[in-house]
Design an enzyme around this catalytic site. Structure first.
Site, mmCIF file in Angstrom:
data_model
loop_
_atom_site.group_PDB
_atom_site.id
_atom_site.type_symbol
_atom_site.label_atom_id
_atom_site.label_comp_id
_atom_site.label_asym_id
_atom_site.label_seq_id
_atom_site.Cartn_x
_atom_site.Cartn_y
_atom_site.Cartn_z
ATOM 1 N N ILE A 163 -3.423 1.511 -3.886
ATOM 2 C CA ILE A 163 -4.543 1.181 -4.749
ATOM 3 C C ILE A 163 -4.813 2.338 -5.703
ATOM 4 C CG2 ILE A 163 -6.215 1.995 -3.015
ATOM 5 C CD1 ILE A 163 -8.155 -0.206 -3.975
ATOM 6 N N CYS A 164 -5.301 2.007 -6.892
ATOM 7 C CA CYS A 164 -5.758 3.016 -7.849
ATOM 8 C C CYS A 164 -4.610 3.956 -8.233
ATOM 9 C CB CYS A 164 -6.958 3.756 -7.245
ATOM 10 S SG CYS A 164 -7.851 4.854 -8.367
ATOM 11 N N GLY A 165 -4.851 5.253 -8.219
ATOM 12 C CA GLY A 165 -3.859 6.222 -8.666
ATOM 13 C C GLY A 165 -2.567 6.209 -7.883
ATOM 14 N N THR A 175 -0.821 3.728 -7.297
ATOM 15 C CA THR A 175 0.124 2.851 -7.986
ATOM 16 C C THR A 175 0.930 3.635 -9.022
ATOM 17 O OG1 THR A 175 -1.523 2.157 -9.638
ATOM 18 C CG2 THR A 175 -1.335 0.821 -7.632
ATOM 19 N N ALA A 213 -3.383 -2.755 -6.064
ATOM 20 C CA ALA A 213 -4.711 -3.146 -6.543
ATOM 21 C C ALA A 213 -5.258 -2.066 -7.462
ATOM 22 C CB ALA A 213 -5.663 -3.361 -5.368
#
Length: 203
Positions: A102-104, A106, A159
């Protein structure tokens, strides 16, 4: 999948609110959540919480895990400190064990080339494009996305940073935590504040 342990990566500046919906339900449904750091030295989350990792990254074996969870952190965008976690994600996926990012995180997977041929999402498409990765054609505008992988590779959940509930929903679906109707009720309760979903979930 041979283990009932879920491994949560922890590192300095990790976004401690992002995995909470997932880990709270996983522990209530028979999983053991174990934290993994670069070493076993304590780390401090973005929220200022001090966490002592259960084990170091070099001791983590995909064969003993059901899932690796990677959260956002400022460090994903400021150098290569967290690159070992992306390499570990590669090892998990190649071993057929799922990864959820999720977030960074990715962006870390994008830099590792793990999103080049998989459906995925993130904060916004141009955030990942800035990594120089080759997977732009597989970007999906959605709260959270699961790429099933296949027989020879693990599933991958991604996400954006504002979607910890959708992130958890994808994890629960992947691991079979709830049957579909209860999963829908859980999501409506926590994402939409649908009070009526409480009885459906607990009935």
């Amino acid at each position: 999948m041979t283990g009932t342990s879920v491994h949560l990566a922890v590192y300095d500046t990790f976004a401690d609110w992002e995995p909470g919906f997932a880990t709270a339900q996983l522990t209530q449904h028979g999983r053991t959540v174990r934290t993994v750091g670069l070493t076993t030295s304590p780390v401090t989350t973005m929220g200022g919480v001090r966490v002592q990792p259960d084990l170091s990254l070099d001791a983590l074996d995909p064969a003993g895990s059901e899932l690796l969870i990677l959260t956002g952190a400022a460090l994903w965008d400021t150098g290569d400190t967290l690159a070992p976690f992306a390499r570990t994600a590669r090892a998990f996926l190649e071993a057929g064990v799922p990864v959820a990012a999720i977030c960074g995180a990715t962006a870390g997977l994008a830099r590792e080339g793990l999103l080049d041929n998989r459906r995925h999402t993130s904060a916004v498409s141009f955030y990942l494009a800035a990594t120089g990765y080759a997977g732009g054609a597989h970007y999906v505008e959605a709260d959270a996305v699961t790429d099933a992988g296949g027989a020879s590779r693990g599933a991958l959940v991604t996400a954006g940073p504002t979607e910890p509930v959708a992130f958890a929903r994808e994890i629960f679906a992947l691991l079979g935590v709830f049957e579909p109707k209860k999963l829908d009720a859980w999501y409506r309760l926590f994402h939409d504040s649908d009070a009526g979903a409480y009885e459906e979930l607990n009935g």
